[in-house]
Design a protein around this motif. Structure first.
Motif, PDB file in Angstrom:
ATOM      1  N   THR A  17       0.829  -1.201   0.000  1.00  0.00           N
ATOM      2  CA  THR A  17       0.000   0.000   0.000  1.00  0.00           C
ATOM      3  C   THR A  17       0.862   1.248   0.000  1.00  0.00           C
ATOM      4  OG1 THR A  17      -1.770  -1.167   1.177  1.00  0.00           O
ATOM      5  CG2 THR A  17      -1.818   1.241   1.240  1.00  0.00           C
ATOM      6  N   GLU A 205      -0.726  -6.769  -3.381  1.00  0.00           N
ATOM      7  CA  GLU A 205      -0.963  -5.639  -4.290  1.00  0.00           C
ATOM      8  C   GLU A 205      -2.444  -5.463  -4.614  1.00  0.00           C
ATOM      9  OE1 GLU A 205       3.127  -6.848  -4.293  1.00  0.00           O
ATOM     10  OE2 GLU A 205       1.301  -8.017  -4.685  1.00  0.00           O
ATOM     11  N   ALA A 208      -3.815  -3.683  -1.659  1.00  0.00           N
ATOM     12  CA  ALA A 208      -3.244  -2.335  -1.676  1.00  0.00           C
ATOM     13  C   ALA A 208      -3.961  -1.447  -2.677  1.00  0.00           C
ATOM     14  CB  ALA A 208      -1.750  -2.404  -2.008  1.00  0.00           C
TER      15      ALA A 208
END
Length: 236
Positions: A17, A205, A208
């Motif tokens: 993030t 990801e 994030a």
């Protein structure tokens, strides 16, 4: 430029993030238990005074204004039902303090900060699928903490939307982090994937991307929403 306080930024979802937010031009004040002296502020949430110290240090680093809080830090440790009474209680209280109480303290500081300045703000809570559907017999405490986080998130959203203070939550299922990896191994590894229709756990990801969008771009009307990211292993 948006200034963001992100807890638990040293690994997993938090690290992904941070990288994404910084790539989008945000200023991120990170946090970890030990800190690194440069990009992360040290604070051990097992200490009741740590969230206040973190907030004050972050505020100083930010020049007096924080725009977004992301509550991501967490502890995921088994607490067997057949442990001793004191061990079970100690583990329960540690997990709730780190996963819920510290997030509540920081959320309180953030809301007060924005109300006093008369500005808008956003909180993103990284909760868990466990907050909806529960967890294993050794993780009552984790599920309870994440369920509490979701209740807190909804309360903040309902009470402060009129002030432009928005609250969002993300509820990942298993995510490919060291924390989840230990759990997957303890629960049979690949066999556990049978419970996930997508056939795999989430990548950090992916979570994030959701967190960064909520922090920077999500429309105000979404306040109070909880976004599930669990591969359809729990569908509401």
């Amino acid at each position: 430029m948006t200034t963001i306080l992100l807890t638990g930024s040293s690994r997993g979802i938090g690290a992904a993030t941070r990288e994404l937010l910084e790539a989008r031009g945000a200023t991120v004040i990170g946090h970890s238990t030990r800190g690194d002296g440069e990009s992360e502020v040290a604070a051990d949430f097992a200490d009741p005074g740590a969230p206040a110290e973190l907030w004050e240090e972050a505020l100083e680093l930010a020049g007096g204004a924080i725009d977004v809080l992301i509550n991501n830090a967490g502890l995921f440790a088994a607490n067997p039902l057949d442990g001793s009474d004191i061990t079970w209680l100690d583990n329960w209280e540690d997990t709730l303090r780190i996963n819920l109480t510290s997030a509540a303290q920081l959320s309180r500081f953030a809301v007060q900060h924005w109300l006093e300045r008369g500005v808008e703000g956003r909180i993103v809570h990284i909760a868990s699928r466990a907050g909806h559907r529960g967890d294993s017999p050794a993780h009552w405490h984790y599920a309870a903490a994440k369920g509490g986080m979701l209740a807190m998130h909804k309360t903040i959203a309902r009470q402060y939307a009129a002030h432009g203070i928005l609250s969002f939550a993300v509820t990942p299922g298993f995510t490919d982090t060291a924390m989840a990896g230990d759990y997957l191994a303890s629960r049979g590894g690949p066999g556990l994937l049978a419970d996930i229709p997508l056939g795999r756990v989430a990548e950090p990801e992916e979570i994030a991307n959701i967190a960064a969008w909520l922090a920077l771009e999500a429309p105000p009307s979404l306040t109070g929403a909880t976004l599930d990211a669990n591969g359809a292993s729990y569908v509401r």
